[in-house]
Design a protein around this motif. Structure first.
Motif, PDB file in Angstrom:
ATOM      1  N   ALA A  79       0.959  -1.271  -0.019  1.00 54.20           N
ATOM      2  CA  ALA A  79      -0.035  -0.057  -0.068  1.00 54.20           C
ATOM      3  C   ALA A  79       0.872   1.218   0.063  1.00 54.20           C
ATOM      4  N   LEU A  80       0.778   2.042  -0.962  1.00 48.12           N
ATOM      5  CA  LEU A  80       1.500   3.117  -1.256  1.00 48.12           C
ATOM      6  C   LEU A  80       0.859   4.606  -0.840  1.00 48.12           C
ATOM      7  N   THR A  81      -0.582   4.587  -0.610  1.00 46.25           N
ATOM      8  CA  THR A  81      -1.102   5.873  -0.085  1.00 46.25           C
ATOM      9  C   THR A  81      -2.018   5.388   1.280  1.00 46.25           C
ATOM     10  N   GLN A  82      -2.425   6.492   1.924  1.00 46.61           N
ATOM     11  CA  GLN A  82      -3.073   6.194   3.057  1.00 46.61           C
ATOM     12  C   GLN A  82      -4.751   5.489   2.675  1.00 46.61           C
ATOM     13  N   ALA A  83      -5.146   6.224   1.668  1.00 49.73           N
ATOM     14  CA  ALA A  83      -6.457   5.578   1.247  1.00 49.73           C
ATOM     15  C   ALA A  83      -6.402   4.154   0.970  1.00 49.73           C
ATOM     16  N   SER A  84      -5.306   3.903   0.067  1.00 46.05           N
ATOM     17  CA  SER A  84      -5.064   2.409  -0.497  1.00 46.05           C
ATOM     18  C   SER A  84      -4.863   1.389   1.008  1.00 46.05           C
ATOM     19  N   LEU A  85      -4.366   1.986   1.882  1.00 44.61           N
ATOM     20  CA  LEU A  85      -4.025   1.215   3.115  1.00 44.61           C
ATOM     21  C   LEU A  85      -5.380   0.944   4.017  1.00 44.61           C
ATOM     22  N   ASN A  86      -6.147   2.304   4.144  1.00 39.37           N
ATOM     23  CA  ASN A  86      -7.335   2.325   4.684  1.00 39.37           C
ATOM     24  C   ASN A  86      -8.367   1.129   4.218  1.00 39.37           C
ATOM     25  N   ALA A  87      -8.395   1.306   2.697  1.00 38.60           N
ATOM     26  CA  ALA A  87      -9.307   0.295   2.095  1.00 38.60           C
ATOM     27  C   ALA A  87      -9.059  -0.941   1.753  1.00 38.60           C
ATOM     28  N   TYR A  88      -7.904  -1.437   1.839  1.00 39.71           N
ATOM     29  CA  TYR A  88      -7.417  -2.854   1.561  1.00 39.71           C
ATOM     30  C   TYR A  88      -6.959  -3.602   2.517  1.00 39.71           C
ATOM     31  N   THR A  89      -7.088  -3.216   3.734  1.00 37.77           N
ATOM     32  CA  THR A  89      -6.400  -3.973   5.052  1.00 37.77           C
ATOM     33  C   THR A  89      -7.632  -4.617   5.674  1.00 37.77           C
ATOM     34  N   LYS A  90      -8.891  -4.695   5.132  1.00 39.01           N
ATOM     35  CA  LYS A  90     -10.157  -5.233   5.866  1.00 39.01           C
ATOM     36  C   LYS A  90     -10.160  -6.685   5.614  1.00 39.01           C
ATOM     37  N   ASP A  91      -9.691  -7.243   4.396  1.00 35.94           N
ATOM     38  CA  ASP A  91      -9.753  -8.748   4.213  1.00 35.94           C
ATOM     39  C   ASP A  91      -8.382  -9.295   3.917  1.00 35.94           C
ATOM     40  N   LEU A  92      -7.308  -8.951   5.132  1.00 35.78           N
ATOM     41  CA  LEU A  92      -6.159  -9.776   4.842  1.00 35.78           C
ATOM     42  C   LEU A  92      -6.096 -11.095   5.441  1.00 35.78           C
TER      43      LEU A  92
END
Length: 135
Positions: A79-92
């Motif tokens: 994840a290179l941006t805060q928005a992508s980190l926030n959006a894509y950590t929920k289903d790890l």
């Protein structure tokens, strides 16, 4: 703890904004996996902007036939941006490896979650590139 290693299926997600190379990174990993003899599926999604819009690329690697081509529980997240980190950590996946820029805030939800990543790397990539003197 160690990051999860590949068993039958390994799911990777690369996320950031347009122009950061997340799609290229996913394509390179997929092509390398094919050369190594793995079955691979690569997909990508991005906004209509040429630069700066939301961008996501996913790669699935497997020793077996891939019957479902979508990433549902990534074992690896870049994840290179805060928005992508926030959006894509929920289903790890449990034990997922996460690589994020050191300027990003780690989501508070990671602390109590059983599926929080077992290892994360915080290289200073984006900030270093932005603050590097011209040559």
């Amino acid at each position: 703890m160690r990051c999860q290693v590949m068993n039958d299926r390994y799911e990777m997600r690369f996320a950031g904004s347009g122009g950061q190379g997340v799609i290229l990174a996913s394509v390179i990993i997929a092509e390398a996996a094919v050369i190594a003899g793995l079955n691979t599926v690569q997909s990508q999604a991005y906004g209509p902007e040429a630069r700066g819009g939301v961008s996501k690329a996913e790669t699935v690697l497997s020793h077996k036939q891939i019957r479902y081509s979508k990433v549902t529980s990534p074992n690896f997240l870049l994840a290179l941006t805060q928005a992508s980190l926030n959006a894509y950590t929920k289903d790890l996946a449990d034990g997922a490896c996460v690589m994020i820029d050191d300027s990003l805030e780690i989501p508070k939800e990671w602390i109590p979650r059983r599926s929080s990543p077992s290892r994360s790397w915080r290289p200073p990539g984006r900030r270093s590139a932005r603050h590097s003197p011209p040559t």
